[in-house]
Design a protein around this motif. Structure first.
Motif, PDB file in Angstrom:
ATOM      1  N   ALA A  35      10.893 -12.739   1.543  1.00  0.00           N
ATOM      2  CA  ALA A  35      10.078 -13.853   1.054  1.00  0.00           C
ATOM      3  C   ALA A  35       8.646 -13.387   0.779  1.00  0.00           C
ATOM      4  O   ALA A  35       8.033 -13.774  -0.219  1.00  0.00           O
ATOM      5  N   MET A  36       8.110 -12.551   1.658  1.00  0.00           N
ATOM      6  CA  MET A  36       6.757 -12.027   1.468  1.00  0.00           C
ATOM      7  C   MET A  36       6.685 -11.166   0.212  1.00  0.00           C
ATOM      8  O   MET A  36       5.796 -11.327  -0.620  1.00  0.00           O
ATOM      9  N   TYR A  37       7.656 -10.255   0.048  1.00  0.00           N
ATOM     10  CA  TYR A  37       7.661  -9.397  -1.138  1.00  0.00           C
ATOM     11  C   TYR A  37       7.821 -10.218  -2.418  1.00  0.00           C
ATOM     12  O   TYR A  37       7.166  -9.944  -3.423  1.00  0.00           O
ATOM     13  N   ALA A  38       8.659 -11.229  -2.376  1.00  0.00           N
ATOM     14  CA  ALA A  38       8.858 -12.088  -3.547  1.00  0.00           C
ATOM     15  C   ALA A  38       7.578 -12.861  -3.873  1.00  0.00           C
ATOM     16  O   ALA A  38       7.193 -12.984  -5.048  1.00  0.00           O
ATOM     17  N   TYR A  39       6.903 -13.361  -2.855  1.00  0.00           N
ATOM     18  CA  TYR A  39       5.663 -14.114  -3.049  1.00  0.00           C
ATOM     19  C   TYR A  39       4.588 -13.224  -3.675  1.00  0.00           C
ATOM     20  O   TYR A  39       3.956 -13.598  -4.658  1.00  0.00           O
ATOM     21  N   MET A  40       4.395 -12.053  -3.097  1.00  0.00           N
ATOM     22  CA  MET A  40       3.383 -11.126  -3.628  1.00  0.00           C
ATOM     23  C   MET A  40       3.765 -10.685  -5.041  1.00  0.00           C
ATOM     24  O   MET A  40       2.912 -10.567  -5.915  1.00  0.00           O
ATOM     25  N   GLY A  41       5.063 -10.458  -5.283  1.00  0.00           N
ATOM     26  CA  GLY A  41       5.521 -10.095  -6.621  1.00  0.00           C
ATOM     27  C   GLY A  41       5.260 -11.189  -7.634  1.00  0.00           C
ATOM     28  O   GLY A  41       4.904 -10.907  -8.783  1.00  0.00           O
ATOM     29  N   SER A  42       5.409 -12.456  -7.217  1.00  0.00           N
ATOM     30  CA  SER A  42       5.152 -13.560  -8.145  1.00  0.00           C
ATOM     31  C   SER A  42       3.678 -13.631  -8.522  1.00  0.00           C
ATOM     32  O   SER A  42       3.339 -13.968  -9.662  1.00  0.00           O
ATOM     33  N   ILE A  43       2.800 -13.304  -7.587  1.00  0.00           N
ATOM     34  CA  ILE A  43       1.365 -13.263  -7.916  1.00  0.00           C
ATOM     35  C   ILE A  43       1.122 -12.173  -8.955  1.00  0.00           C
ATOM     36  O   ILE A  43       0.446 -12.405  -9.965  1.00  0.00           O
ATOM     37  N   SER A  44       1.682 -11.000  -8.733  1.00  0.00           N
ATOM     38  CA  SER A  44       1.513  -9.899  -9.701  1.00  0.00           C
ATOM     39  C   SER A  44       2.092 -10.279 -11.062  1.00  0.00           C
ATOM     40  O   SER A  44       1.476  -9.996 -12.102  1.00  0.00           O
ATOM     41  N   ASP A  45       3.261 -10.913 -11.074  1.00  0.00           N
ATOM     42  CA  ASP A  45       3.873 -11.338 -12.342  1.00  0.00           C
ATOM     43  C   ASP A  45       2.973 -12.317 -13.084  1.00  0.00           C
ATOM     44  O   ASP A  45       2.760 -12.187 -14.292  1.00  0.00           O
ATOM     45  N   ASP A  46       2.432 -13.305 -12.363  1.00  0.00           N
ATOM     46  CA  ASP A  46       1.547 -14.294 -12.996  1.00  0.00           C
ATOM     47  C   ASP A  46       0.277 -13.638 -13.541  1.00  0.00           C
ATOM     48  O   ASP A  46      -0.183 -13.970 -14.634  1.00  0.00           O
ATOM     49  N   LEU A  47      -0.283 -12.697 -12.786  1.00  0.00           N
ATOM     50  CA  LEU A  47      -1.495 -12.005 -13.244  1.00  0.00           C
ATOM     51  C   LEU A  47      -1.192 -11.124 -14.449  1.00  0.00           C
ATOM     52  O   LEU A  47      -2.021 -10.999 -15.357  1.00  0.00           O
ATOM     53  N   SER A  48      -0.019 -10.535 -14.483  1.00  0.00           N
ATOM     54  CA  SER A  48       0.391  -9.731 -15.629  1.00  0.00           C
ATOM     55  C   SER A  48       0.525 -10.610 -16.874  1.00  0.00           C
ATOM     56  O   SER A  48       0.032 -10.265 -17.947  1.00  0.00           O
ATOM     57  N   GLU A  49       1.177 -11.752 -16.705  1.00  0.00           N
ATOM     58  CA  GLU A  49       1.348 -12.679 -17.830  1.00  0.00           C
ATOM     59  C   GLU A  49       0.021 -13.205 -18.363  1.00  0.00           C
ATOM     60  O   GLU A  49      -0.126 -13.406 -19.569  1.00  0.00           O
ATOM     61  N   SER A  50      -0.959 -13.418 -17.477  1.00  0.00           N
ATOM     62  CA  SER A  50      -2.262 -13.935 -17.906  1.00  0.00           C
ATOM     63  C   SER A  50      -3.158 -12.841 -18.481  1.00  0.00           C
ATOM     64  O   SER A  50      -4.227 -13.132 -19.021  1.00  0.00           O
ATOM     65  N   GLY A  51      -2.740 -11.573 -18.340  1.00  0.00           N
ATOM     66  CA  GLY A  51      -3.542 -10.458 -18.833  1.00  0.00           C
ATOM     67  C   GLY A  51      -4.636 -10.023 -17.871  1.00  0.00           C
ATOM     68  O   GLY A  51      -5.463  -9.180 -18.221  1.00  0.00           O
ATOM     69  N   GLU A  52      -4.637 -10.558 -16.650  1.00  0.00           N
ATOM     70  CA  GLU A  52      -5.688 -10.234 -15.678  1.00  0.00           C
ATOM     71  C   GLU A  52      -5.338  -9.047 -14.785  1.00  0.00           C
ATOM     72  O   GLU A  52      -6.223  -8.471 -14.157  1.00  0.00           O
ATOM     73  N   LEU A  53      -4.065  -8.665 -14.714  1.00  0.00           N
ATOM     74  CA  LEU A  53      -3.644  -7.592 -13.815  1.00  0.00           C
ATOM     75  C   LEU A  53      -3.980  -6.224 -14.391  1.00  0.00           C
ATOM     76  O   LEU A  53      -3.628  -5.914 -15.517  1.00  0.00           O
ATOM     77  N   VAL A  54      -4.676  -5.423 -13.597  1.00  0.00           N
ATOM     78  CA  VAL A  54      -4.944  -4.029 -13.940  1.00  0.00           C
ATOM     79  C   VAL A  54      -4.007  -3.134 -13.133  1.00  0.00           C
ATOM     80  O   VAL A  54      -3.381  -2.233 -13.671  1.00  0.00           O
ATOM     81  N   ASP A  55      -3.890  -3.400 -11.821  1.00  0.00           N
ATOM     82  CA  ASP A  55      -3.032  -2.612 -10.935  1.00  0.00           C
ATOM     83  C   ASP A  55      -2.793  -3.416  -9.663  1.00  0.00           C
ATOM     84  O   ASP A  55      -3.609  -4.255  -9.290  1.00  0.00           O
ATOM     85  N   ALA A  56      -1.684  -3.158  -9.004  1.00  0.00           N
ATOM     86  CA  ALA A  56      -1.387  -3.782  -7.711  1.00  0.00           C
ATOM     87  C   ALA A  56      -0.471  -2.848  -6.941  1.00  0.00           C
ATOM     88  O   ALA A  56       0.472  -2.301  -7.505  1.00  0.00           O
ATOM     89  N   GLN A  57      -0.768  -2.663  -5.659  1.00  0.00           N
ATOM     90  CA  GLN A  57       0.041  -1.785  -4.824  1.00  0.00           C
ATOM     91  C   GLN A  57       0.001  -2.265  -3.380  1.00  0.00           C
ATOM     92  O   GLN A  57      -1.026  -2.721  -2.893  1.00  0.00           O
ATOM     93  N   GLY A  58       1.112  -2.120  -2.692  1.00  0.00           N
ATOM     94  CA  GLY A  58       1.138  -2.256  -1.250  1.00  0.00           C
ATOM     95  C   GLY A  58       0.946  -0.864  -0.666  1.00  0.00           C
ATOM     96  O   GLY A  58       1.323   0.127  -1.291  1.00  0.00           O
ATOM     97  N   LEU A  59       0.345  -0.791   0.491  1.00  0.00           N
ATOM     98  CA  LEU A  59       0.089   0.508   1.107  1.00  0.00           C
ATOM     99  C   LEU A  59       1.055   0.742   2.264  1.00  0.00           C
ATOM    100  O   LEU A  59       1.452  -0.184   2.962  1.00  0.00           O
ATOM    101  N   THR A  60       1.430   1.986   2.473  1.00  0.00           N
ATOM    102  CA  THR A  60       2.382   2.342   3.513  1.00  0.00           C
ATOM    103  C   THR A  60       1.760   2.210   4.900  1.00  0.00           C
ATOM    104  O   THR A  60       0.550   2.031   5.048  1.00  0.00           O
ATOM    105  N   ASP A  61       2.597   2.344   5.889  1.00  0.00           N
ATOM    106  CA  ASP A  61       2.206   2.292   7.291  1.00  0.00           C
ATOM    107  C   ASP A  61       1.038   3.252   7.540  1.00  0.00           C
ATOM    108  O   ASP A  61       1.060   4.398   7.087  1.00  0.00           O
ATOM    109  N   PRO A  62       0.012   2.792   8.262  1.00  0.00           N
ATOM    110  CA  PRO A  62      -1.139   3.666   8.526  1.00  0.00           C
ATOM    111  C   PRO A  62      -0.774   4.916   9.314  1.00  0.00           C
ATOM    112  O   PRO A  62      -1.529   5.883   9.317  1.00  0.00           O
ATOM    113  N   ALA A  63       0.388   4.932   9.964  1.00  0.00           N
ATOM    114  CA  ALA A  63       0.825   6.137  10.671  1.00  0.00           C
ATOM    115  C   ALA A  63       1.048   7.287   9.696  1.00  0.00           C
ATOM    116  O   ALA A  63       1.060   8.449  10.097  1.00  0.00           O
ATOM    117  N   LEU A  64       1.208   6.973   8.423  1.00  0.00           N
ATOM    118  CA  LEU A  64       1.411   7.998   7.400  1.00  0.00           C
ATOM    119  C   LEU A  64       0.095   8.419   6.737  1.00  0.00           C
ATOM    120  O   LEU A  64       0.098   9.241   5.829  1.00  0.00           O
TER     121      LEU A  64
END
Length: 137
Positions: A35-64
């Motif tokens: 649900a979290m991944y889908a929610y965050m993905g929907s924000i990225s999709d909406d920003l892409s459609e509006s032309g506002e998205l430049v980049d979006a990334q989730g970051l890995t575990d800080p242990a890495l």
């Protein structure tokens, strides 16, 4: 103007996603993670459609992660994560190109509503304008 929208998290949040609970960071079920991944993905999709998205990334575990700094002798000091002294860290981000600070604030407010497990402590979202040139400081 371009903005960096930073999703904040903690070491405990990453642990909770792997099944280790702590105060304010209950264990995530597989459904809650999806649900979290889908929610965050929907924000990225909406920003892409509006032309506002430049980049979006989730970051890995800080242990890495790895931290590189100069020691007192001028030589590099390299430390592998996690860094216990760090309470909050950046868990993911969007770079957006928005017409106003008000618009990017709307986006950040939407991010704060991301679903998660019952009892999860809300995490802040930080907005930083991205410098376009040397005179922007």
């Amino acid at each position: 103007m371009k903005y960096l929208v930073m999703v904040q998290g903690t070491h405990a949040d990453y642990d909770a996603m792997r099944g280790k609970a702590s105060e304010g960071s209950p264990v995530w079920s597989e459904q809650e993670l999806q649900a979290m991944y889908a929610y965050m993905g929907s924000i990225s999709d909406d920003l892409s459609e509006s032309g506002e998205l430049v980049d979006a990334q989730g970051l890995t575990d800080p242990a890495l992660a790895r931290q590189v700094a100069l020691g007192p002798d001028g030589k590099a000091v390299i430390t592998d994560g996690p860094y216990s002294e760090t309470k909050e860290l950046m868990a993911g981000y969007w770079v957006v190109d928005c017409a106003s600070l008000e618009r990017v604030t709307e986006i950040a407010e939407r991010v704060t509503r991301c679903p998660g497990p019952e009892g999860q402590t809300g995490r802040p979202v930080v907005i930083r304008p991205i410098q376009d040139g040397a005179g922007d400081i």
